[in-house]
Design an enzyme around this catalytic site. Structure first.
Site, short mmCIF file in Angstrom:
data_model
loop_
_atom_site.label_atom_id
_atom_site.label_comp_id
_atom_site.label_asym_id
_atom_site.label_seq_id
_atom_site.Cartn_x
_atom_site.Cartn_y
_atom_site.Cartn_z
N ASP A 30 -5.70 116.37 43.65
CA ASP A 30 -6.97 116.10 42.98
C ASP A 30 -8.07 116.30 44.00
OD1 ASP A 30 -7.64 114.32 40.19
OD2 ASP A 30 -9.24 114.44 41.69
N LYS A 35 -9.83 108.91 45.41
CA LYS A 35 -8.74 108.63 44.48
C LYS A 35 -7.39 108.90 45.16
CE LYS A 35 -8.80 110.10 39.94
NZ LYS A 35 -8.62 111.17 38.94
N GLU A 151 0.74 117.85 26.14
CA GLU A 151 1.29 116.49 26.31
C GLU A 151 0.89 115.65 25.09
OE1 GLU A 151 3.48 115.33 28.56
OE2 GLU A 151 3.36 113.79 27.02
N ARG A 154 0.59 108.68 24.67
CA ARG A 154 -0.53 107.81 24.32
C ARG A 154 -0.79 106.85 25.46
NH1 ARG A 154 2.56 105.26 19.50
NH2 ARG A 154 4.13 105.71 21.07
N GLU A 155 -2.05 106.52 25.69
CA GLU A 155 -2.37 105.52 26.69
C GLU A 155 -1.75 104.20 26.23
OE1 GLU A 155 -6.50 105.35 27.76
OE2 GLU A 155 -6.63 107.52 27.85
N GLY A 253 -9.67 99.94 10.26
CA GLY A 253 -10.36 99.11 11.25
C GLY A 253 -11.66 99.74 11.68
N CYS A 260 -9.48 111.01 23.85
CA CYS A 260 -8.80 112.17 23.25
C CYS A 260 -9.34 112.55 21.87
CB CYS A 260 -7.31 111.90 23.17
SG CYS A 260 -6.61 111.53 24.78
N LYS A 320 -8.31 100.53 22.72
CA LYS A 320 -7.11 100.05 22.05
C LYS A 320 -6.37 99.12 23.01
CE LYS A 320 -3.66 103.44 23.19
NZ LYS A 320 -2.62 104.27 22.65
C1 UGA Z 1 -3.77 110.19 21.32
C2 UGA Z 1 -2.51 110.72 20.65
O1 UGA Z 1 -1.88 109.69 19.88
C3 UGA Z 1 -1.50 111.24 21.69
O2 UGA Z 1 -0.38 111.82 21.04
C4 UGA Z 1 -2.20 112.30 22.55
O3 UGA Z 1 -1.35 112.76 23.58
C5 UGA Z 1 -3.45 111.72 23.18
O4 UGA Z 1 -4.34 111.22 22.13
C6 UGA Z 1 -4.14 112.81 23.96
O5 UGA Z 1 -4.54 113.82 23.35
O6 UGA Z 1 -4.18 112.76 25.19
P1 UGA Z 1 -4.45 107.90 22.58
O7 UGA Z 1 -5.85 108.37 22.43
O8 UGA Z 1 -3.98 107.43 23.91
O9 UGA Z 1 -3.41 109.07 22.14
O10 UGA Z 1 -4.21 106.69 21.59
P2 UGA Z 1 -3.70 106.47 20.08
O11 UGA Z 1 -2.67 105.45 20.10
O12 UGA Z 1 -3.42 107.74 19.40
O13 UGA Z 1 -5.01 105.83 19.43
C7 UGA Z 1 -6.22 106.55 19.29
C8 UGA Z 1 -7.26 105.74 18.55
O14 UGA Z 1 -6.92 105.60 17.17
C9 UGA Z 1 -7.42 104.30 19.07
O15 UGA Z 1 -8.81 104.01 19.14
C10 UGA Z 1 -6.77 103.45 18.02
O16 UGA Z 1 -7.33 102.15 17.95
C11 UGA Z 1 -7.05 104.25 16.77
N1 UGA Z 1 -6.10 103.99 15.65
C12 UGA Z 1 -4.78 104.34 15.81
C13 UGA Z 1 -6.55 103.43 14.48
O17 UGA Z 1 -7.74 103.12 14.33
N2 UGA Z 1 -5.66 103.23 13.45
C14 UGA Z 1 -4.35 103.57 13.56
O18 UGA Z 1 -3.60 103.36 12.58
C15 UGA Z 1 -3.91 104.12 14.77
#
Ligand code: UGA
Length: 434
Positions: A30, A35, A151, A154-155, A253, A260, A320
């Site tokens: 990086d 970092k 990839e 998820r975080e 919600g 992402c 989240k």
């Molecule tokens: C998301 C994708 O799920 C991953 O597959 C992908 O790799 C990643 O983006 C990326 O492109 O790097 P992430 O953003 O870490 O992952 O988190 P998610 O669990 O997908 O949640 C995203 C958002 O949706 C959060 O704000 C969560 O609160 C919201 N959410 C999720 C809802 O409001 N309702 C749901 O039912 C699910």
């Protein structure tokens, strides 16, 4: 295998660490010296469950090296993953400066055959540009391949998502590239989707766009539920049991946030428009997502009437649970809007307060949920951390000035809340008998 990962952000760090854990020699590079210096000591810049231990194990095992010298990384590895950021420009387009920069660096420094793999989420046709850029800057006639391996982690559950993926997508253009990547991922024993580079790039954008659409769809349904007195959670259960639909990502919600979905949707809308397609569906998905915050604010105003000088306790900050990531966190917009109207905010989040302090001024950061609730006219839930599900509500009720809970993540049973004497409002779930 000798692997380097260029870019040690979320995706780069998790990918590099997990590939080292699988027994490869990985160099994570990086350009951010600070970092890298911290990472060398095992100090990681993000909160991700299990990552710190895994990094320190692999540092000790000498399978993982951190460096700010990209030249060294390129020289000493056959497989190079590009995992640099692709932030949004003001017009929504993905900023590919980092990718271009890294492609040039690879071209200048490669000492023999290299497989260059796109890991960052990029607009379709970026692979073509990477290929052209490397061909343009390469010094000698050295062979190379470009591949796309998006990839899907998820975080908050990144390591387990990497180690147990639903599928691995490989966009390849030569047998050599295909063999290297199939071999690399063999230990994961996951279904492989082997396709060309453009289809692989599109699988990633389409997957994130579809998941965001699912969320906005259920949020739109929650509005109808609010109007007729139905319950969106029961509607989601009923829909989700249909295997063609599935229950995940049907939680209504405050909408999606993070680094992402918002960015990827903007980039997908933008590249579609460049290619001559107006992706109106995704524009509506974005609009619905934005409106969720306005609707919650309206619920607060409809209950509290005047916001000025009201004390509002806020549970959560991160976009989240299980992460300290505050990028595009919906709770931030809510807090800022309430502050603009003169509310006094008391907030608690288990992990995100340190990062939030730089961006939120004039609010009380509290040591726990109870301290945040103390003396408040209303308690607001904006992130569904597990610990908020297990609070002592007898205590919370005594601490609040008025027993009002507005739940932006639908985490409590409405009957139980009402029985305890709370006025309890949530998203798309009418109060019992009300
Ligand atoms: C998301 C994708 O799920 C991953 O597959 C992908 O790799 C990643 O983006 C990326 O492109 O790097 P992430 O953003 O870490 O992952 O988190 P998610 O669990 O997908 O949640 C995203 C958002 O949706 C959060 O704000 C969560 O609160 C919201 N959410 C999720 C809802 O409001 N309702 C749901 O039912 C699910």
């Amino acid at each position: 295998m000798d692997i380097s990962i260029l870019g040690s952000g979320y995706v780069g760090l998790v990918t590099g660490t997990c590939l080292a854990q699988l027994g490869n020699c990985v160099i994570c590079a990086d350009s951010d010296n600070k970092k890298i210096a911290a990472l060398k000591k095992g100090i990681i810049p993000i909160y991700e469950p299990g990552l710190e231990e895994l990094i320190s194990n692999n540092l000790e095992g000498k399978r993982l090296i951190f460096t700010s010298n990209i030249k060294d990384a390129v020289r000493n590895s056959e497989v190079i993953f590009i995992a640099v950021g692709t932030p949004s420009l003001d017009n929504g387009e993905a900023d590919l400066t980092g990718i271009e920069n890294v492609a040039r660096n690879i071209a200048i420094n490669m000492a023999g055959y290299r497989l260059i793999v796109e890991k960052s989420t990029v607009p379709v046709e970026t692979g073509e540009w990477v290929k052209q850029t490397i061909s343009m800057y390469i010094k000698k006639k050295i062979k190379f391949d470009v591949a796309s391996n998006p990839e899907f982690l998820r975080e908050g559950s990144a390591i387990s998502d990497f180690m147990h993926p639903d599928r691995i997508v490989l966009g390849v253009e030569s047998k050599k590239a295909r063999d290297i990547l199939v071999n690399l991922y063999k230990p994961l024993n996951a279904p492989l989707v082997i396709t060309n580079i453009k289809s692989a790039e599109l699988i990633k954008h389409a997957s994130n766009a579809f998941l965001a659409t699912k969320i906005s769809f259920i949020n739109a349904i929650s509005r109808i539920c609010d109007k007729v007195g139905a319950d969106v959670q029961e509607v989601a259960e009923g829909m989700g049991l249909d295997k063609r639909i599935g229950r995940p990502f049907l939680n209504a919600g405050l909408g999606y946030g993070g680094s992402c979905f918002p960015k990827d949707l903007d980039a997908f809308i933008s590249i579609s428009s460049k290619l001559g397609y107006d992706f109106e569906l995704l524009k509506s998905v974005k609009d619905i997502n934005e409106e969720q915050k306005t609707l919650l604010l309206q619920k607060i105003k409809d209950t509290l009437w005047v916001i000025k000088d009201k004390a509002i306790g806020v549970l959560g900050l991160s976009f989240k649970p299980n992460t300290d990531d505050i990028r595009n966190a919906p709770g931030f917009d809510i807090i800022k809007a309430l502050q603009t109207e003169g509310a006094k905010i008391r907030v608690y989040d288990p992990k995100a307060m340190k990062k939030a302090k730089d961006f939120l001024k004039g609010i009380a950061f509290c040591k726990d949920a109870y301290t945040a609730a103390k003396g408040c006219d209303c308690l607001l839930v904006v992130t569904e951390w597990d610990e908020f599900k297990e609070l002592d509500f007898v205590k919370i009720k005594k601490l609040l000035k008025r027993p009002l809970i507005i739940d932006g993540r639908n985490i409590y049973a409405k009957e139980a809340m009402q029985k305890m004497g709370f006025t309890y409002l949530s998203i798309g779930r009418a109060p019992v008998n009300g």
